[in-house]
Every structure is written in structure tokens, then in C-alpha cells.
Design an enzyme around this catalytic site. Structure first.
Site, short mmCIF file in Angstrom:
data_model
loop_
_atom_site.label_atom_id
_atom_site.label_comp_id
_atom_site.label_asym_id
_atom_site.label_seq_id
_atom_site.Cartn_x
_atom_site.Cartn_y
_atom_site.Cartn_z
N CYS A 115 0.82 -1.23 0.00
CA CYS A 115 0.00 0.00 0.00
C CYS A 115 0.85 1.27 0.00
O CYS A 115 0.37 2.33 -0.40
CB CYS A 115 -0.96 0.00 1.18
SG CYS A 115 -2.17 -1.32 1.06
N HIS A 263 -3.71 7.19 1.21
CA HIS A 263 -3.93 5.88 0.61
C HIS A 263 -5.33 5.42 0.99
O HIS A 263 -5.75 5.55 2.14
CB HIS A 263 -2.87 4.90 1.13
CG HIS A 263 -3.28 3.47 0.98
ND1 HIS A 263 -3.64 2.95 -0.25
CD2 HIS A 263 -3.42 2.47 1.87
CE1 HIS A 263 -3.98 1.69 -0.09
NE2 HIS A 263 -3.86 1.37 1.18
N ASN A 293 -9.95 -0.73 -1.83
CA ASN A 293 -8.51 -0.50 -1.62
C ASN A 293 -7.75 -1.10 -2.81
O ASN A 293 -7.75 -2.32 -2.98
CB ASN A 293 -8.10 -1.16 -0.30
CG ASN A 293 -6.62 -0.99 0.00
OD1 ASN A 293 -5.82 -0.68 -0.87
ND2 ASN A 293 -6.25 -1.24 1.25
C1 LIG Z 1 -11.03 -5.15 8.17
C2 LIG Z 1 -11.92 -4.31 9.04
C3 LIG Z 1 -12.90 -3.53 8.19
C4 LIG Z 1 -12.71 -5.26 9.94
O1 LIG Z 1 -13.51 -4.54 10.83
P1 LIG Z 1 -13.55 -4.95 12.36
O2 LIG Z 1 -14.50 -4.06 13.03
O3 LIG Z 1 -12.13 -4.96 12.85
O4 LIG Z 1 -14.16 -6.36 12.28
P2 LIG Z 1 -13.61 -7.74 12.86
O5 LIG Z 1 -12.50 -8.25 12.01
O6 LIG Z 1 -13.36 -7.60 14.33
O7 LIG Z 1 -14.85 -8.65 12.65
C5 LIG Z 1 -16.08 -8.39 13.32
C6 LIG Z 1 -17.07 -9.48 12.91
O8 LIG Z 1 -17.46 -9.27 11.54
C7 LIG Z 1 -17.27 -10.48 10.82
N1 LIG Z 1 -16.89 -10.12 9.43
C8 LIG Z 1 -15.66 -10.02 8.90
N2 LIG Z 1 -15.76 -9.67 7.60
C9 LIG Z 1 -17.07 -9.56 7.34
C10 LIG Z 1 -17.79 -9.23 6.17
N3 LIG Z 1 -17.17 -8.93 5.01
N4 LIG Z 1 -19.12 -9.20 6.23
C11 LIG Z 1 -19.77 -9.48 7.38
N5 LIG Z 1 -19.14 -9.80 8.51
C12 LIG Z 1 -17.80 -9.84 8.49
C13 LIG Z 1 -16.17 -11.21 11.55
O9 LIG Z 1 -16.22 -12.59 11.28
C14 LIG Z 1 -16.50 -10.87 12.98
O10 LIG Z 1 -17.54 -11.72 13.39
P3 LIG Z 1 -17.57 -12.30 14.90
O11 LIG Z 1 -17.63 -11.08 15.77
O12 LIG Z 1 -18.80 -13.12 14.91
O13 LIG Z 1 -16.29 -13.06 15.05
C15 LIG Z 1 -11.12 -3.34 9.93
O14 LIG Z 1 -10.39 -4.02 10.89
C16 LIG Z 1 -10.17 -2.52 9.12
O15 LIG Z 1 -10.56 -1.71 8.31
N6 LIG Z 1 -8.85 -2.66 9.35
C17 LIG Z 1 -7.85 -1.95 8.61
C18 LIG Z 1 -7.73 -2.59 7.27
C19 LIG Z 1 -6.84 -1.84 6.35
O16 LIG Z 1 -6.82 -0.64 6.36
N7 LIG Z 1 -6.14 -2.61 5.55
C20 LIG Z 1 -5.33 -2.11 4.55
C21 LIG Z 1 -4.12 -1.49 5.10
S1 LIG Z 1 -3.22 -0.92 3.81
#
Ligand SMILES: CC(C)(COP(=O)(O)OP(=O)(O)OC[C@H]1O[C@@H](n2cnc3c(N)ncnc32)[C@H](O)[C@@H]1OP(=O)(O)O)[C@@H](O)C(=O)NCCC(=O)NCCS
Length: 336
Positions: A115, A263, A293
Site C-alpha cells: 500500500c 492511501h 482499496n
Molecule cells: C477489516 C476491518 C474492516 C474489519 O472490521 P472490524 O470491526 O475490525 O471487524 P472484525 O474483524 O473484528 O470482525 C467483526 C465481525 O465481523 C465479521 N466479518 C468479517 N468480515 C465480514 C464481512 N465482510 N461481512 C460481514 N461480517 C464480516 C467477523 O467474522 C467478525 O464476526 P464475529 O464477531 O462473529 O467473530 C477493519 O479491521 C479494518 O478496516 N482494518 C484496517 C484494514 C486496512 O486498512 N487494511 C489495509 C491497510 S493498507
């Protein structure tokens, strides 16, 4: 010592729009979850048979940037191509661009910084120009993620976030050292390499013959893994730090920012940074809603659209900042 400046920007995205509702038909997800957590409404995923690849999308973006720069392809002295999704394991796509554009045998460098790839690529190009080694450099960021994502419920935490596309910039020599790219700032922290990673195939992990020999359908090693919350927490800290570092290096305060192009990792991260720096909606450009992304392509794609929409003008202080796998992060401070 010269400066470098951007004189042409280009982009390319595949036609195929994949909405959150489309994804909910192939995995257990929904529009509300994706929109609330990431801000993404749709992304482009290359359609099989379309012929789009990381290299060809990069070439299309490059052609637009060259035309807008008003130069000939033969004026290009060097190519820098950033991607984590090359068409081939080796060689990287830089040489494919040299061939496809019919450019004379100039050097082509491939950058692997995920990224942060475009900021790293821009920094390399800027410094080659600053030293006088080259005059016109083509910088590309392009990604084809969709081919390598786990598009089942198992992979939903990652696959709903990433999209395909490309962006490109032409950098040229600027004699006035108060204009153009004023500085770039690059960082890494390898202790977190495995928090956002695609492990296989890799010579140090599992190569293709190991994967085939195991024939294990539960094997996830060849899909990207992301520790989402850990990445999020680190991203907001590093984005802020590296933007401040860039401003301070140029004796600027946060009030000097006319346009921040972060980004496009997650709209929530961009909004957090916007609030932290006290910027208005007009001072931060986001297009993650349309493209997801796109990793190394996200900054040039956003920069191109901001410029096309007339949101970047001569004399503006434009700040680019990125954070991603590695971890790596970086910023660029530009006087447009
Ligand atoms: C990835 C991201 C959106 C996930 O959001 P979050 O609030 O952390 O969610 P979690 O991973 O804790 O998951 C929460 C729940 O949603 C579920 N879940 C994950 N992806 C899902 C989806 N696409 N649709 C529905 N539910 C989903 C998980 O299984 C989890 O369920 P559980 O509570 O029953 O175990 C978030 O962490 C994020 O944006 N992180 C940064 C990512 C990023 O910027 N990456 C690129 C860097 S360059």
C-alpha cells in the site's frame, strides 16, 4: 540539485463493477457491514477474458499520463512500477511496460511496497531526478487483486476490501526548488510483516510444488491474511506521524495543507486523520467508495481524480500519505 514535479496523471479501472450486494450473493456479507466498517460501496474486479492484467492496466494509465504531460514516450528516461500483484513471479511488470509502450531500452524498476508502493516509487523517481540522473520518469501503481482473493465467507474479512485498477504519473525536472515534490519520507517495521501478508508461494515458505503435493483445500497460505484491527490501530498512528514529519521537514504547519490524498485503505482511517488534522471535506480526497482499496494504485488513482475534478491547483500544498503491509508507510509533500 533539481526538484521533480508531476506534469501528467492517468488512470485506468476495469469496466466490471462489483457492488456490496453482488458480494452478498457469493459470501456471507452485506452492504451495511461493508459500508459501516470501510465506506466501500463498490469496487472494480477484472472480468475473466477481458485481457486486463496488472501490466496492461498500468500501460493504459501510463498512456493517459504521457498524453496529458504533453511529452512523447521517447522522452521517458526511466520507469518505476509499484505493485504487489505482478503478472508473473518474475520479471516484474516494469519491463512489460517498456515493451508495450515501445520505449527505447531505458531502465525499469519494480517496487514491492504494497500500500505504500506508490510513495516509495515516487520517492525513488524524485531522487533520480533531484540528482540529475534522469529528466522524465514514468511512475505507475497497478493492482489486480481480484484474481487472488478468497471469495468465500472464509475470506470475507479481506476480499470485500480490495479492488483492481491503475494510476500513473509523469515526473519531470523542476529548476525551482520551492516547487514540485519538496520531500518524501519512508519507513518500515518488519516485526509486523505477518500481520498483513500473503505467505505462499514463497521460496522461504511454501512453493507451488509443496502446495500441490499437500492438496489441502483448507490451506489458506496462498490467500492474503490481515489482522484488521491491529492494522487499523497502527495505520492511524503512522499516518499521523508521517504527515507531521513531512510538514515539519518543510517548516509547515497542518494549516498549510490544501489537499490530503491518503492511501485509500478504509474511509474510517481517512476520516480519523481528517479530524486529527482539522481538515474540511474539501481538503481530503477519497474515492474508496467506488474502487475499494487498490493498494499501490490507490494514491495515483485518487490523485488523478482529484486533479480531474479541479481540486488541485497551482501553488497548492498537496500531501500524499500511505500505510500498509510490511509494515511500511510514507508521505510526500508537494507544492503543486
Ligand atoms: C477489516 C476491518 C474492516 C474489519 O472490521 P472490524 O470491526 O475490525 O471487524 P472484525 O474483524 O473484528 O470482525 C467483526 C465481525 O465481523 C465479521 N466479518 C468479517 N468480515 C465480514 C464481512 N465482510 N461481512 C460481514 N461480517 C464480516 C467477523 O467474522 C467478525 O464476526 P464475529 O464477531 O462473529 O467473530 C477493519 O479491521 C479494518 O478496516 N482494518 C484496517 C484494514 C486496512 O486498512 N487494511 C489495509 C491497510 S493498507
Amino acid at each position: 540539485m533539481y526538484n521533480s514535479k508531476i506534469i501528467g496523471l492517468g488512470k485506468y479501472v476495469p469496466d466490471n463493477v462489483v457492488t456490496n450486494d453482488d458480494l452478498s450473493k457469493i459470501m456471507d456479507t452485506n452492504d451495511a457491514w461493508i459500508t459501516e466498517r470501510t465506506g466501500i460501496k463498490e469496487r472494480r474486479w477484472v472480468k475473466e477474458g477481458s485481457g486486463d492484467t496488472t501490466a496492461t492496466m498500468g500501460v493504459k494509465a501510463a498512456k493517459m499520463a504521457i498524453e496529458r504531460a504533453g511529452i512523447s514516450k521517447d522522452d521517458i528516461d526511466f520507469i518505476v512500477f509499484a505493485t504487489l500483484s505482478p503478472d508473473m513471479y518474475f520479471p516484474g511488470p516494469g519491463v512489460q511496460v517498456q515493451h508495450a509502450l515501445g520505449i527505447k531500452t531505458v531502465g525499469a524498476l519494480d517496487v514491492r511496497n504494497q500500500c505504500s508502493g506508490f510513495i516509495y516509487a515516487l520517492s525513488v523517481a524524485d531522487n533520480f531526478i533531484k540528482t540529475g540522473m534522469y529528466k522524465n520518469i514514468l511512475v505507475i501503481g497497478s493492482e489486480l487483486h481480484s484474481h487472488g482473493l478468497d471469495k468465500t465467507t472464509r475470506g470475507r474479512g479481506v476480499s470485500v476490501i480490495f479492488g483492481d485498477g491503475a494510476g500513473a504519473a509523469i515526473l519531470t525536472r523542476e529548476e525551482n526548488n520551492k516547487k514540485g515534490i519538496l520531500s518524501t519520507h519512508l519507513h518500515s517495521q518488519g516485526e509486523h510483516a505477518e500481520e498483513l501478508v500473503l505467505k505462499a508461494p514463497g521460496m522461504g515458505t511454501r512453493w507451488v510444488n509443496d502446495i500441490l503435493a499437500d492438496n489441502n483445500e483448507d490451506d489458506e497460505s496462498y490467500f492474503p491474511y490481515m489482522n484488521g484491527q491491529f492494522v487499523f490501530k497502527n495505520a492511524v498512528v503512522r499516518f499521523s506521524e508521517v504527515i507531521m514529519e513531512g510538514l515539519m521537514a518543510n517548516g509547515l504547519q497542518k494549516e498549510a495543507i490544501d489537499m490530503l490524498i491518503p492511501h485509500q485503505a478504509n474511509l474510517r482511517i481517512a476520516q480519523f486523520i481528517q479530524n486529527k488534522f482539522g481538515l474540511t471535506n474539501d481538503q481530503v480526497f477519497n474515492n474508496i467508495q467506488k474502487y475499494g482499496n487498490t493498494t499501490a494504485a490507490s494514491i495515483p488513482l485518487a490523485l488523478t481524480e482529484a486533479w480531474e475534478e479541479g481540486k488541485i491547483n497551482t501553488g497548492d500544498t498537496v500531501v500524499l500519505a500511505a500505510f500498509g503491509s510490511g509494515f511500511t508507510w510514507g508521505s510526500a509533500i508537494i507544492k503543486w
